[in-house]
Write a protein that holds these residues in place. Sequence first.
Motif, PDB file in Angstrom:
ATOM      1  N   ILE A 186      98.198 -15.536  16.758  1.00  0.00           N
ATOM      2  CA  ILE A 186      96.958 -14.988  16.427  1.00  0.00           C
ATOM      3  C   ILE A 186      97.384 -13.911  15.310  1.00  0.00           C
ATOM      4  O   ILE A 186      98.327 -13.357  15.489  1.00  0.00           O
ATOM      5  CB  ILE A 186      96.258 -14.057  17.730  1.00  0.00           C
ATOM      6  N   GLY A 187      96.594 -13.633  14.368  1.00  0.00           N
ATOM      7  CA  GLY A 187      96.751 -12.848  13.199  1.00  0.00           C
ATOM      8  C   GLY A 187      97.848 -13.297  12.232  1.00  0.00           C
ATOM      9  O   GLY A 187      98.483 -12.300  11.856  1.00  0.00           O
ATOM     10  N   TYR A 188      98.122 -14.452  11.791  1.00  0.00           N
ATOM     11  CA  TYR A 188      99.305 -14.739  11.070  1.00  0.00           C
ATOM     12  C   TYR A 188      98.925 -14.785   9.616  1.00  0.00           C
ATOM     13  O   TYR A 188      97.508 -14.742   9.360  1.00  0.00           O
ATOM     14  CB  TYR A 188      99.738 -16.146  11.723  1.00  0.00           C
ATOM     15  N   HIS A 189      99.735 -14.878   8.865  1.00  0.00           N
ATOM     16  CA  HIS A 189      99.633 -14.886   7.247  1.00  0.00           C
ATOM     17  C   HIS A 189     100.402 -15.934   6.425  1.00  0.00           C
ATOM     18  O   HIS A 189     101.564 -16.320   7.125  1.00  0.00           O
ATOM     19  CB  HIS A 189      99.949 -13.613   6.661  1.00  0.00           C
ATOM     20  N   SER A 190      99.995 -16.248   5.393  1.00  0.00           N
ATOM     21  CA  SER A 190     100.858 -16.957   4.686  1.00  0.00           C
ATOM     22  C   SER A 190     102.333 -16.564   4.196  1.00  0.00           C
ATOM     23  O   SER A 190     102.658 -15.384   4.289  1.00  0.00           O
ATOM     24  CB  SER A 190     100.071 -17.359   3.035  1.00  0.00           C
ATOM     25  N   ALA A 191     102.942 -17.536   3.691  1.00  0.00           N
ATOM     26  CA  ALA A 191     104.461 -17.270   3.458  1.00  0.00           C
ATOM     27  C   ALA A 191     104.755 -16.403   2.315  1.00  0.00           C
ATOM     28  O   ALA A 191     103.976 -16.442   1.283  1.00  0.00           O
ATOM     29  CB  ALA A 191     105.147 -18.470   3.536  1.00  0.00           C
ATOM     30  N   GLY A 192     106.065 -15.959   2.266  1.00  0.00           N
ATOM     31  CA  GLY A 192     106.331 -15.347   1.072  1.00  0.00           C
ATOM     32  C   GLY A 192     106.690 -16.139   0.024  1.00  0.00           C
ATOM     33  O   GLY A 192     107.066 -17.418   0.335  1.00  0.00           O
ATOM     34  N   GLY A 193     106.128 -16.293  -1.310  1.00  0.00           N
ATOM     35  CA  GLY A 193     106.373 -17.054  -2.467  1.00  0.00           C
ATOM     36  C   GLY A 193     105.202 -18.009  -2.545  1.00  0.00           C
ATOM     37  O   GLY A 193     105.100 -18.863  -3.190  1.00  0.00           O
ATOM     38  N   THR A 194     104.049 -17.606  -1.844  1.00  0.00           N
ATOM     39  CA  THR A 194     102.673 -18.014  -1.827  1.00  0.00           C
ATOM     40  C   THR A 194     101.721 -17.053  -1.893  1.00  0.00           C
ATOM     41  O   THR A 194     101.983 -15.574  -1.922  1.00  0.00           O
ATOM     42  CB  THR A 194     102.377 -18.881  -0.621  1.00  0.00           C
ATOM     43  N   ASN A 195     100.315 -17.556  -2.303  1.00  0.00           N
ATOM     44  CA  ASN A 195      99.420 -16.514  -2.776  1.00  0.00           C
ATOM     45  C   ASN A 195      98.261 -16.644  -1.933  1.00  0.00           C
ATOM     46  O   ASN A 195      97.091 -16.158  -2.200  1.00  0.00           O
ATOM     47  CB  ASN A 195      98.720 -16.509  -4.247  1.00  0.00           C
ATOM     48  N   GLY A 196      98.368 -17.074  -0.497  1.00  0.00           N
ATOM     49  CA  GLY A 196      97.351 -17.223   0.421  1.00  0.00           C
ATOM     50  C   GLY A 196      96.696 -15.975   0.897  1.00  0.00           C
ATOM     51  O   GLY A 196      95.573 -15.745   1.606  1.00  0.00           O
ATOM     52  N   ASN A 197      97.583 -14.826   0.746  1.00  0.00           N
ATOM     53  CA  ASN A 197      97.272 -13.710   1.394  1.00  0.00           C
ATOM     54  C   ASN A 197      97.832 -12.577   0.766  1.00  0.00           C
ATOM     55  O   ASN A 197      99.158 -12.641   0.566  1.00  0.00           O
ATOM     56  CB  ASN A 197      97.705 -13.601   2.900  1.00  0.00           C
ATOM     57  N   PRO A 198      97.088 -11.329   0.520  1.00  0.00           N
ATOM     58  CA  PRO A 198      97.878 -10.233  -0.069  1.00  0.00           C
ATOM     59  C   PRO A 198      99.078  -9.580   0.789  1.00  0.00           C
ATOM     60  O   PRO A 198     100.007  -9.131  -0.050  1.00  0.00           O
ATOM     61  CB  PRO A 198      96.684  -9.085  -0.142  1.00  0.00           C
ATOM     62  N   LEU A 199      99.190 -10.024   1.931  1.00  0.00           N
ATOM     63  CA  LEU A 199     100.236  -9.527   2.653  1.00  0.00           C
ATOM     64  C   LEU A 199     101.407 -10.551   2.766  1.00  0.00           C
ATOM     65  O   LEU A 199     102.048 -10.508   3.681  1.00  0.00           O
ATOM     66  CB  LEU A 199      99.733  -9.029   4.155  1.00  0.00           C
ATOM     67  N   ALA A 200     101.344 -11.531   2.050  1.00  0.00           N
ATOM     68  CA  ALA A 200     102.042 -13.004   2.086  1.00  0.00           C
ATOM     69  C   ALA A 200     103.865 -12.554   2.175  1.00  0.00           C
ATOM     70  O   ALA A 200     103.899 -11.761   1.085  1.00  0.00           O
ATOM     71  CB  ALA A 200     101.895 -13.776   1.059  1.00  0.00           C
ATOM     72  N   HIS A 201     104.418 -12.736   3.269  1.00  0.00           N
ATOM     73  CA  HIS A 201     105.748 -12.448   3.270  1.00  0.00           C
ATOM     74  C   HIS A 201     106.489 -13.217   4.387  1.00  0.00           C
ATOM     75  O   HIS A 201     105.630 -13.851   5.208  1.00  0.00           O
ATOM     76  CB  HIS A 201     106.253 -10.823   3.588  1.00  0.00           C
ATOM     77  N   THR A 202     107.827 -13.510   4.451  1.00  0.00           N
ATOM     78  CA  THR A 202     108.451 -14.078   5.484  1.00  0.00           C
ATOM     79  C   THR A 202     109.325 -13.343   6.297  1.00  0.00           C
ATOM     80  O   THR A 202     110.330 -13.337   5.384  1.00  0.00           O
ATOM     81  CB  THR A 202     108.878 -15.583   5.114  1.00  0.00           C
ATOM     82  N   MET A 203     108.890 -12.811   7.359  1.00  0.00           N
ATOM     83  CA  MET A 203     109.808 -12.072   8.303  1.00  0.00           C
ATOM     84  C   MET A 203     110.105 -10.577   7.749  1.00  0.00           C
ATOM     85  O   MET A 203     109.887  -9.558   8.309  1.00  0.00           O
ATOM     86  CB  MET A 203     111.394 -12.514   8.224  1.00  0.00           C
ATOM     87  N   ASN A 204     110.229 -10.411   6.457  1.00  0.00           N
ATOM     88  CA  ASN A 204     110.404  -8.954   5.707  1.00  0.00           C
ATOM     89  C   ASN A 204     110.073  -9.075   4.189  1.00  0.00           C
ATOM     90  O   ASN A 204     109.614 -10.182   3.798  1.00  0.00           O
ATOM     91  CB  ASN A 204     111.798  -8.170   6.227  1.00  0.00           C
ATOM     92  N   THR A 205     110.032  -8.035   3.605  1.00  0.00           N
ATOM     93  CA  THR A 205     110.083  -8.014   2.194  1.00  0.00           C
ATOM     94  C   THR A 205     111.388  -7.845   1.340  1.00  0.00           C
ATOM     95  O   THR A 205     111.401  -7.581   0.176  1.00  0.00           O
ATOM     96  CB  THR A 205     109.141  -6.831   1.726  1.00  0.00           C
ATOM     97  N   LYS A 206     112.332  -8.379   1.770  1.00  0.00           N
ATOM     98  CA  LYS A 206     113.687  -8.418   1.127  1.00  0.00           C
ATOM     99  C   LYS A 206     113.790  -9.646   0.594  1.00  0.00           C
ATOM    100  O   LYS A 206     114.947  -9.827  -0.070  1.00  0.00           O
ATOM    101  CB  LYS A 206     114.753  -8.036   2.313  1.00  0.00           C
ATOM    102  N   ASN A 207     112.903 -10.645   0.878  1.00  0.00           N
ATOM    103  CA  ASN A 207     112.967 -11.877   0.351  1.00  0.00           C
ATOM    104  C   ASN A 207     111.974 -12.289  -0.546  1.00  0.00           C
ATOM    105  O   ASN A 207     111.061 -11.937  -0.204  1.00  0.00           O
ATOM    106  CB  ASN A 207     113.547 -13.085   1.264  1.00  0.00           C
ATOM    107  N   GLU A 208     112.332 -13.244  -1.493  1.00  0.00           N
ATOM    108  CA  GLU A 208     110.932 -13.762  -2.220  1.00  0.00           C
ATOM    109  C   GLU A 208     110.621 -15.160  -1.524  1.00  0.00           C
ATOM    110  O   GLU A 208     109.189 -15.370  -1.531  1.00  0.00           O
ATOM    111  CB  GLU A 208     111.404 -14.247  -3.643  1.00  0.00           C
ATOM    112  N   TYR A 209     111.210 -15.831  -0.969  1.00  0.00           N
ATOM    113  CA  TYR A 209     110.834 -16.789  -0.237  1.00  0.00           C
ATOM    114  C   TYR A 209     112.025 -17.466   0.694  1.00  0.00           C
ATOM    115  O   TYR A 209     113.079 -16.993   0.527  1.00  0.00           O
ATOM    116  CB  TYR A 209     110.376 -18.082  -0.878  1.00  0.00           C
ATOM    117  N   VAL A 210     111.690 -18.229   1.885  1.00  0.00           N
ATOM    118  CA  VAL A 210     112.455 -18.894   2.785  1.00  0.00           C
ATOM    119  C   VAL A 210     111.989 -20.310   2.476  1.00  0.00           C
ATOM    120  O   VAL A 210     110.914 -20.627   2.800  1.00  0.00           O
ATOM    121  CB  VAL A 210     112.452 -18.297   4.047  1.00  0.00           C
TER     122      VAL A 210
END
Length: 219
Positions: free
Chosen positions: A56-80
């Motif tokens: 519940i309440g999930y968002h798109s991955a880091g490296g994508t544009n599906g959500n302004p909050l898109a990230h994966t685990m933290n903001t230290k990476n551009e993508y996984v």
Amino acid sequence: MRQGYTDILIKDAHNTARNLDPSKLPVQVKIMRGWAKNPYLMMAGLDETFDGVMFIGYHSAGGTNGNPLAHTMNTKNEYVKINGQIASEFLINAYTSGLFNVPVLLISGDKQLCEEAKKLNPHIKTVEISEGIGNASISIHPELAIKEINHQAKVVLEDDLSKYSIELPEHFKVEIAFTEHFQAYQGSFYPGAKQTGPKTVEYNSYNYLDVLKFLFFVL
């Protein structure tokens, strides 16, 4: 949910992992707050006795544009990436569910993420709450979102849950692109990892638990 019981375990898994007020939850619900500090990350508390999981309440991955909050685990990476596919927190956690042979029943989140879930298993029930547009998003009304989540949850629980199982790949090739070059250098010292570029680290394994350990210590 455990066989023979009506127990529901909620894993509070955002930021401090202390976001929900337990007094507002139904009495049969248990909640895990805080971070257990084990490789299961957002899925801590899960084991093979559960009948299914819902995200519940999930968002798109880091490296994508599906959500302004898109990230994966933290903001230290551009993508996984896992096996060349940009990995969302949903995908990482869905594979964790597969590790325990627990079906993934439902996900609510942005439109792009729901489309990703359908590609993983077309039976997964999805509730599109928002759609990202640049640094903005268009969302449905909160009451409508709750109503639709409740409806889909009831529908899926009346279905054959085995259809919602996740099949794990035989091999995992993980690539992390960090925002800072020194983070990739540091990550390259994890056993089995190697630096493949100024900001990238790669790790390979046939065991998904090993992948989770790599993500836990390197991310």
